[in-house]
Write a protein that holds these residues in place. Structure first.
Motif, PDB file in Angstrom:
ATOM      1  N   UNK A 134      40.114  27.936  51.602  1.00 27.97           N
ATOM      2  CA  UNK A 134      38.796  28.249  52.157  1.00 27.97           C
ATOM      3  C   UNK A 134      38.768  29.654  52.742  1.00 27.97           C
ATOM      4  N   UNK A 135      39.802  29.993  53.493  1.00 25.06           N
ATOM      5  CA  UNK A 135      39.874  31.333  54.082  1.00 25.06           C
ATOM      6  C   UNK A 135      39.953  32.392  52.980  1.00 25.06           C
ATOM      7  N   UNK A 136      40.748  32.101  51.949  1.00 26.49           N
ATOM      8  CA  UNK A 136      40.850  33.060  50.836  1.00 26.49           C
ATOM      9  C   UNK A 136      39.488  33.263  50.196  1.00 26.49           C
ATOM     10  N   UNK A 137      38.754  32.166  50.030  1.00 28.25           N
ATOM     11  CA  UNK A 137      37.464  32.278  49.348  1.00 28.25           C
ATOM     12  C   UNK A 137      36.437  33.003  50.210  1.00 28.25           C
ATOM     13  N   UNK A 138      36.629  32.967  51.512  1.00 26.67           N
ATOM     14  CA  UNK A 138      35.727  33.740  52.369  1.00 26.67           C
ATOM     15  C   UNK A 138      35.968  35.234  52.126  1.00 26.67           C
ATOM     16  N   UNK A 139      37.246  35.600  51.954  1.00 31.11           N
ATOM     17  CA  UNK A 139      37.569  37.004  51.683  1.00 31.11           C
ATOM     18  C   UNK A 139      36.970  37.488  50.380  1.00 31.11           C
ATOM     19  N   UNK A 140      36.828  36.575  49.414  1.00 26.12           N
ATOM     20  CA  UNK A 140      36.355  37.009  48.101  1.00 26.12           C
ATOM     21  C   UNK A 140      34.878  36.723  47.892  1.00 26.12           C
ATOM     22  N   UNK A 194      34.341  45.903  46.554  1.00 20.63           N
ATOM     23  CA  UNK A 194      35.115  46.414  47.675  1.00 20.63           C
ATOM     24  C   UNK A 194      36.606  46.387  47.364  1.00 20.63           C
ATOM     25  N   UNK A 195      36.958  46.008  46.130  1.00 23.04           N
ATOM     26  CA  UNK A 195      38.357  46.062  45.720  1.00 23.04           C
ATOM     27  C   UNK A 195      39.151  44.793  45.976  1.00 23.04           C
ATOM     28  N   UNK A 196      38.457  43.671  46.124  1.00 23.39           N
ATOM     29  CA  UNK A 196      39.182  42.427  46.403  1.00 23.39           C
ATOM     30  C   UNK A 196      39.079  41.506  45.206  1.00 23.39           C
ATOM     31  N   UNK A 197      40.212  41.040  44.704  1.00 22.71           N
ATOM     32  CA  UNK A 197      40.119  40.035  43.654  1.00 22.71           C
ATOM     33  C   UNK A 197      41.187  38.990  43.880  1.00 22.71           C
ATOM     34  N   UNK A 198      41.003  37.822  43.263  1.00 22.37           N
ATOM     35  CA  UNK A 198      41.854  36.692  43.620  1.00 22.37           C
ATOM     36  C   UNK A 198      42.218  35.835  42.425  1.00 22.37           C
ATOM     37  N   UNK A 199      43.376  35.200  42.560  1.00 19.66           N
ATOM     38  CA  UNK A 199      43.787  34.168  41.619  1.00 19.66           C
ATOM     39  C   UNK A 199      43.599  32.859  42.361  1.00 19.66           C
ATOM     40  N   UNK A 200      42.657  32.046  41.903  1.00 20.31           N
ATOM     41  CA  UNK A 200      42.383  30.814  42.631  1.00 20.31           C
ATOM     42  C   UNK A 200      43.337  29.708  42.217  1.00 20.31           C
ATOM     43  N   UNK A 201      43.493  28.782  43.164  1.00 16.78           N
ATOM     44  CA  UNK A 201      44.396  27.659  42.951  1.00 16.78           C
ATOM     45  C   UNK A 201      43.937  26.803  41.781  1.00 16.78           C
ATOM     46  N   UNK A 202      42.631  26.498  41.748  1.00 19.79           N
ATOM     47  CA  UNK A 202      42.107  25.740  40.623  1.00 19.79           C
ATOM     48  C   UNK A 202      41.690  26.778  39.597  1.00 19.79           C
ATOM     49  N   UNK A 203      42.311  26.706  38.436  1.00 18.83           N
ATOM     50  CA  UNK A 203      42.114  27.775  37.473  1.00 18.83           C
ATOM     51  C   UNK A 203      40.668  27.833  37.008  1.00 18.83           C
ATOM     52  N   UNK A 231      40.755  43.939  37.449  1.00 15.01           N
ATOM     53  CA  UNK A 231      39.735  44.571  38.270  1.00 15.01           C
ATOM     54  C   UNK A 231      40.294  45.748  39.061  1.00 15.01           C
ATOM     55  N   UNK A 232      41.602  45.982  38.874  1.00 18.15           N
ATOM     56  CA  UNK A 232      42.241  47.077  39.582  1.00 18.15           C
ATOM     57  C   UNK A 232      42.016  46.965  41.089  1.00 18.15           C
ATOM     58  N   UNK A 233      42.401  45.851  41.671  1.00 21.06           N
ATOM     59  CA  UNK A 233      42.026  45.588  43.064  1.00 21.06           C
ATOM     60  C   UNK A 233      42.876  46.370  44.062  1.00 21.06           C
ATOM     61  N   UNK A 234      42.336  46.464  45.260  1.00 18.50           N
ATOM     62  CA  UNK A 234      43.118  47.042  46.357  1.00 18.50           C
ATOM     63  C   UNK A 234      43.699  45.932  47.204  1.00 18.50           C
ATOM     64  N   UNK A 235      43.101  44.762  47.074  1.00 17.37           N
ATOM     65  CA  UNK A 235      43.689  43.573  47.695  1.00 17.37           C
ATOM     66  C   UNK A 235      43.681  42.472  46.650  1.00 17.37           C
ATOM     67  N   UNK A 236      44.845  41.893  46.412  1.00 12.00           N
ATOM     68  CA  UNK A 236      44.887  40.768  45.482  1.00 12.00           C
ATOM     69  C   UNK A 236      45.349  39.534  46.254  1.00 12.00           C
ATOM     70  N   UNK A 237      44.643  38.432  46.027  1.00 10.96           N
ATOM     71  CA  UNK A 237      44.985  37.187  46.716  1.00 10.96           C
ATOM     72  C   UNK A 237      45.579  36.234  45.686  1.00 10.96           C
ATOM     73  N   UNK A 238      46.755  35.756  45.939  1.00 15.54           N
ATOM     74  CA  UNK A 238      47.411  34.838  45.013  1.00 15.54           C
ATOM     75  C   UNK A 238      47.470  33.459  45.660  1.00 15.54           C
TER      76      UNK A 238
END
Ligand SMILES: Nc1ncnc2c1ncn2[C@@H]1O[C@H](COP(=O)(O)OP(=O)(O)OP(=O)(O)O)[C@@H](O)[C@H]1O
Ligand SMILES: [Mg+2]
Lengths: 329, 498
Positions: free
Chosen positions: B46-52, B80-89, B162-169
């Motif tokens: 949930x916190x990760x998804x708030x960031x994205x 803003x340079x944020x991209x993520x790999x979500x738990x549920x694909x 996406x060439x992110x500046x922050x990546x969330x795994x």
């Protein structure tokens, strides 16, 4: 910040919607439309009219029962042969009984069996031959209609046993016609089938995720074939019941019910993608469609406008339901 | 690259009556790997998804480089340079690898989507993991045809595109094997050096200690502490995550009594992937299955369960059997916990209750005695300590780990005699893992035969006394007793018998 308030108000709406399940929304809508009808067309909202609407909705509701199962089964499930099978069920009953009341039950047995077999053929096409449901059931509708033409050569001989009219279409208990009681019984039966049998539980599973269902021991193909079989059987039964009302048969007797049978299911909140829905929803959906139909008729709205209004109501309802479908994580 | 700093303070998110996040805080910086830790359902995703921008918080503040921010959508966050790999694909099964990766930001040439460019760029992304996936993974491969680990790799590359500046795994390593994880961590180290910020969610503590610089711990939706990795211990972190928990306790099973009856014997099992597998499992044995991802472990388990076609000899409970449908395997008291819970294990929009009972409806009669089934469901939910609002909540409202418990629970309900497990602890938190291990021990002690594939080597080493290492569709090595060590397991995985 505007985005935030926007989202919040949307979620309040969502909350209200999720408190109200679609069948209830549809039911409330049916009642509201009926009352509005009373305002627009004086004399519309009376007991006789209500009974009549419920009676007409019952025919549609019974015909849409099988459609409900097929749509729940997912995999783009839809049964376009419903109309042709309604016609077939009515014509066979007309012909077999030829007005003889003693032959009503044998005729019923025959049409149930014929409906089941034709439905099973649909099911085999879908499950084993992997044909798209749209294609196979449309083809089947053509074949059935063609066969009716071929065998009868347009000469429809037979008669309707008077008892069918008395038992099904006229007032039976107080002002309530037999078909409405039959409809309620079917409703209870469908609830039992969907919610209290292994078949029903597996049907929902098949509608959502066939791989997971199979890996949980569900015989997916069997469930799918059975579902189309049941749909065929229920459609033919719908034709039987309809004969009690029309008393006579013609070659496209059932066809006008095809689109409404799908619409009733969808208006009742059953998800077209499968895996979610109920027959209560279809009952409410059939009521909504019939109220609209009767109201437009009473207001003498032109046919073109009738279609437009029906279409708009469908769109509004579906967007409402669509919103409350929970998004995947 | 200019400095990048993103902080979240006092984030709150509720779903109806459920509080997913009560007080979430996070501080991420360029060049740092921040681990986000917590038990299942503690609010990490949930916190990760708030960031994205996927989830919009009820309240709380986000600050990006000192300025207050609010992401209205994932697109805004990406900008803003944020991209993520979500738990549920999130890949679309019927599209190709390239189409998925470049979805909604297709490379253009003269204003038109250039498929050549798209393919080239996909290939160079794939090259980052060269040699660590099967040959069929090309830019034009369909997602449906990929194994779970390959899908995970594509998901990572998509975030990277996406060439992110922050990546969330978010548990991006859960379905990767040791080598793939190693490669990912090499890449993470490079990204870090290039000034990227990384947030990583994982339930594997050893990974945290290998790669993270600091850790932020959530408990019941509240951030309860932040630690510098170099100055903390696994024990301290676990205790922060789960009040009153000791460190993860694994205990290797004793050697199975050779007098125990053989539950399963397989000779020359072949499928399109397996080239002749032989194995024997006895009652009360916890037999491990190891090796790199995609060497036939899933196929083996699926074939044994009758879910895919196979040839060869199979003797179950002393009888020659050949299951053609999972139903037959179930009738012979075999159960399979499949590897991909989303696509193989769960009916996401149905309730927890219905998911738990799905394989067992037949045993509650017609009409189904729902009350009795519910009791059973409640017992197993309790036993597995599922965090949920009620048994009637849909499975897609559960956190990843709790959803996994549903998949395990539905088979435990059937009290199987032979239990086939395909990477069952994927995404399960440390506490639940410990409980799961003790559950496995109990089952084993009661005489259940268990065949256990895990992509986590430490798990195999800690629990099993005998491990079959698979390579290229065969059992290449059998390790037990003194030979069952980390080194041996790794070298056997590479297909170098020693
Ligand atoms: N869409 C939703 N509807 C209702 N509840 C939700 C929803 N999403 C999450 N929750 C609840 O919020 C809580 C936090 O979930 P979250 O997915 O953030 O946990 P997590 O820390 O990522 O857990 P895991 O380690 O199991 O992945 C859980 O109790 C979950 O059931
Ligand atoms: Mg999560």
């Amino acid at each position: 910040m505007t985005a935030l308030t926007n989202k919040d108000s949307r979620s309040t709406l969502k909350r209200i919607q999720s408190r109200l399940p679609p069948p209830l929304v549809a039911l409330i809508l049916a009642v509201l439309l009926f009352l509005i009808g009373g305002l627009l067309a004086p004399g519309f909202a009376n007991v006789n009219q209500a009974v009549n609407i419920v009676r007409l909705a019952a025919f549609l509701g019974i015909i849409a029962a099988g459609q409900t199962l097929v749509i729940i089964s997912g995999g783009e499930g839809i049964d376009l042969s419903v109309g042709a099978l309604v016609t077939l069920g009515a014509i066979l009953t007309y012909r077999i009984t030829d007005g003889d009341e003693a032959l009503i039950l044998p005729a019923l047995g025959v049409i149930l069996l014929v409906g089941l077999l034709i439905g099973l053929l649909n099911g085999i096409g879908v499950a084993l031959l992997r044909m798209p449901p749209l294609v196979i059931t449309l083809g089947m509708a053509g074949v059935v209609t063609g066969l009716i033409y071929f065998v009868t050569r347009g000469q429809l001989i037979g008669d309707t046993p008077p008892a069918m009219g008395t038992l099904l279409s006229s007032a039976l208990i107080g002002p309530i016609p037999g078909v409405v009681i039959l409809w309620l019984l079917l409703g209870a039966g469908m609830w039992l089938l969907l919610e209290r049998t292994q078949y029903g539980k597996q049907l929902f599973a098949v509608g959502i995720n066939r791989t997971a269902a199979r890996l949980s021991g569900v015989r997916v193909n069997l469930v799918v074939m059975l579902t189309y079989g049941l749909s065929g059987m229920l459609a033919a039964f719908g034709g039987f019941v309809l004969l009690g009302f029309t008393q006579t048969v013609f070659l496209n007797l059932g066809q006008p019910f095809l689109f409404p049978s799908i619409a009733a299911v969808v208006v009742g909140g059953t998800v077209l993608a499968g895996g979610k829905g109920s027959y209560w929803g279809t009952i409410a959906g059939a009521l909504v469609l019939q109220v609209i139909n009767s109201l437009l008729l009473a207001l003498r709205v032109e046919e073109a406008f009738q279609l437009i209004i029906l279409g708009v109501i469908l769109l509004v309802l579906l967007t409402m339901y669509g919103r409350q479908r929970s998004v995947r994580q | 690259m200019t400095s990048f700093r993103l902080t979240v303070e006092k984030a709150v998110k509720t779903y109806g009556g459920v509080t997913a996040l009560a007080d979430g805080n996070l501080d991420v910086q360029a060049g740092t790997v921040t681990a986000l830790l917590g038990a299942n359902g503690s609010g990490k995703s949930t916190l990760s998804k708030i960031l994205t921008g996927v989830v919009s918080p009820n309240s709380g503040s986000i600050t990006l480089n000192g300025a207050p921010m609010r992401f209205a959508s994932p697109q805004a966050a990406r900008q803003a340079g944020i991209s993520a790999v979500y738990q549920e694909l999130s890949l679309i099964p019927d599209l190709t690898v390239a189409e998925n990766i470049w979805l909604a930001h297709e490379p253009l040439k003269n204003g038109f989507v250039s498929r050549t460019l798209m393919r080239q760029r996909t290939q160079s992304l794939l090259d980052l993991f060269a040699g660590l996936y099967n040959r069929h993974l090309t830019p034009d491969a369909l997602i449906t045809d990929l194994t779970p680990d390959e899908r995970q790799l594509v998901e990572i590359l998509k975030a990277l595109s996406f060439d992110p500046r922050l990546i969330i795994l978010d548990e991006a390593t859960a379905s990767l094997d040791g080598q793939q994880v190693n490669r990912l961590f090499e890449l993470v180290t490079q990204w870090k050096a290039n000034g990227m910020a990384i947030v990583m969610v994982s339930h594997r503590m050893e990974e945290i200690f290998r790669i993270a610089d600091k850790a932020s711990v959530l408990r019941n939706g509240r951030t309860v502490g932040e630690r510098v990795i170099a100055e903390t211990s696994e024990r301290e972190l676990v205790e922060l995550m789960i009040e009153g928990a000791g460190a993860l306790h694994r205990e290797r099973a004793p050697l199975v009594d050779p007098a125990n009856p053989v539950r399963l014997e397989v000779r020359g099992l072949k499928t399109s992937v397996l080239h002749g597998v032989d194995l024997t499992v006895r009652d009360g044995e916890l037999l491990g299955l190891g090796g790199l991802q995609g060497q036939g472990q899933s196929d083996l388990l699926m074939a044994l369960f009758g879910a895919i076609r196979s040839t060869g000899q199979m003797i179950v409970s002393g009888e020659a059997r050949h299951f053609r449908h999972p139903r037959q395997a179930m009738a012979a008291d075999v159960a399979l916990v499949p590897g991909d819970r989303g696509s193989e294990g769960l009916l996401l929009i149905r309730s927890i209750f219905e998911n738990l009972i799905l394989p067992s409806w037949g045993s509650y009669g017609t009409p189904i005695r729902v009350a009795r089934a519910r009791e059973k469901g409640a017992v197993i939910a309790e036993e597995l300590k599922m965090v949920m609002s009620s048994l009637d909540a849909p499975v897609n409202s559960l956190s990843g780990g709790n959803a996994q418990k549903v998949v395990i629970g539905k088979w435990l309900l059937r009290a199987p005699k032979l239990l086939l497990l395909n990477d069952p602890t994927k995404g399960i938190d440390v506490g639940a893992k410990a409980e799961f291990y003790s559950l496995l021990r109990q089952l084993r002690d009661r005489g259940t035969a268990i065949l256990f594939y895990s992509s986590d080597d430490d798990e195999l080493l800690g629990l099993c006394n005998r491990v079959l290492v698979m390579h290229d569709g065969r059992v290449s090595t059998e390790l037990f007793g003194d030979r069952l060590t980390h080194e041996q397991l790794v070298s056997a995985s590479m297909g170098t018998p020693s």
